[in-house]
Design an enzyme around this catalytic site. Sequence first.
Site, PDB file in Angstrom:
ATOM      1  N   CYS A   1      -2.417   8.080   2.938  1.00 26.23           N
ATOM      2  CA  CYS A   1      -2.278   8.353   1.789  1.00 26.23           C
ATOM      3  C   CYS A   1      -3.546   8.752   0.791  1.00 26.23           C
ATOM      4  O   CYS A   1      -3.867   8.233  -0.722  1.00 26.23           O
ATOM      5  CB  CYS A   1      -1.662   7.268   1.811  1.00 26.23           C
ATOM      6  SG  CYS A   1      -2.458   5.498   1.972  1.00 26.23           S
TER       7      CYS A   1
ATOM      8  N   GLU B   1       1.006  -0.929   0.301  1.00 18.22           N
ATOM      9  CA  GLU B   1      -0.212  -0.135  -0.092  1.00 18.22           C
ATOM     10  C   GLU B   1       0.860   1.545   0.118  1.00 18.22           C
ATOM     11  O   GLU B   1       1.230   1.714   0.891  1.00 18.22           O
ATOM     12  CB  GLU B   1      -1.285   0.306   1.446  1.00 18.22           C
ATOM     13  CG  GLU B   1      -2.306   0.916   1.016  1.00 18.22           C
ATOM     14  CD  GLU B   1      -2.165   2.242   1.711  1.00 18.22           C
ATOM     15  OE1 GLU B   1      -1.925   3.081   0.687  1.00 18.22           O
ATOM     16  OE2 GLU B   1      -1.946   2.431   3.341  1.00 18.22           O
TER      17      GLU B   1
END
Length: 479
Positions: free
Chosen positions: A281, A247
């Site tokens: 993010c 990720e």
Amino acid sequence: MQDKNLIGGQWRSAHSGETFAVCDAATGEELARVPRCGALEACDAIEAAGKALQAWSGLTASTRATVLTAIAQAMRERKQEFAQIITAESGKPIDEAQGEVDYAADYFLSAADEANQLQSETIHSRRADRALCAIPESIGIVAAITPWNFPLAMLARKTAPALAVGCTQVVKPAESTPLTALAFAQLLIDVGLPAGVVNVITGDPAAIGQAWLGDGRVRKLSFTGSTAVGRLLMKSSADQVVRLSLELGGHAPFIVFSDADIPAAVAAAVSGKFRLAGQTCVCPNRFIVADNVYSEFVDQFAAVASGLRVGRGREAGVRIGPLIDDRAIVRIRNQVKDAVAKGAKIVTGGATVPVEGCLDRFFAPTVLANATAEMLCFQEETFGPLAPIAKFETESQAIEMANATPYGLAGYIFARDPNLLERVSRQLNCGIIGVNTGVISDAYAPFGGRGWSGFGREGGRWGIEEYISWKYVCAAVNG
Ligand code: ADP
């Protein structure tokens, strides 16, 4: 506060006795010193995880589900304690830290639900001379390397599904926020998780990462962090053919169409963009707004942004804490400077704000008008409280601008027309879409990206799947 590492149920120092300092993100004050481990301790952790594997994977999934539920409950009971540690080492506002604890606990509840449903599947073949089934086996020992920004939730995302399936785990938290992970390790001991099932070490990231990926016994690595480190880990995982979930960075577009509810879009933009001072993010990184609502959106957004309180995360009412380090300040300053040189206008913010007794790491919530695709802030992940806003005329132009990035994590769309929402959702090239909302994280849903944002999903049954190695059994049936 726990400041030792957990290996095989023992609290341990580095073999060398070396430590490194963990500091308060706002003031730079030393909070604790933790072991500086390397390859040696990384191997000790694998040994411990290996010893625990057979017994843990041999339990029924429903027994493991009971343990996961107990972990979730204990986390909630220790919410304040965790939140204080998270706020001290990451700098995030205390209410965001409390929210993180609930979110982390949800991953354990979600994984417990999934564990209760884990079962072998009978496969109906066309052939009468065979009986087929698929068995969901644990992949074995797994590693987790986690980032600083959600020190508990990112760990929960990785530990919960690993434990549900019967894996044992070795963990390395980020250097700036290891105390949360060590408090979590303490919680695991307190709820009675058997020794060695989860091992947490702190120290040299490259040495530890290489030791795990090069060992052969670690069968999977789940990593959350930068795309640059993700690439390195991907290369290192090749020799032992280690399975990966990555990720990585994001560059989320936030598109506002002309029929959108502007006050609602502004509220979502503020909560999405300025959560953790823009250091997540999935934070909107590029605002792309229809020309006929552009000024209205920019003015309202800037008005709300300029009113957000900047300060230490532990103080009530603070919405913008410090950035994590000086590099982050340099990056955001550089992006603002570059944008202004290329014609952007600072509507609010644009510089650091002094906070008494603290480091110069507090950047004012910043709104930039007249942003364009040529600017650095439209190309590079910001990880800070900077909202550049560009203008579009047509739907296809908006989609083209939104997709003009190699990243593909989150994307946000604001509009009323359901057909338009449906069309645009399908065309955005990202793993997660927020429709008329700026907050999309949910422990029961598949979180993850595309392209430079990585691969693999965390949450719900998708998160569990990453830790399963399916065994297909084909048995002859003698008629
Ligand atoms: P950020 O820029 O958010 O700090 P990083 O990718 O540098 O993101 O860090 C995320 C995690 O990756 C942290 O736990 C960090 O210690 C770890 N890390 C950094 N470099 C390496 C490396 N070379 N090998 C393994 N892990 C690393």
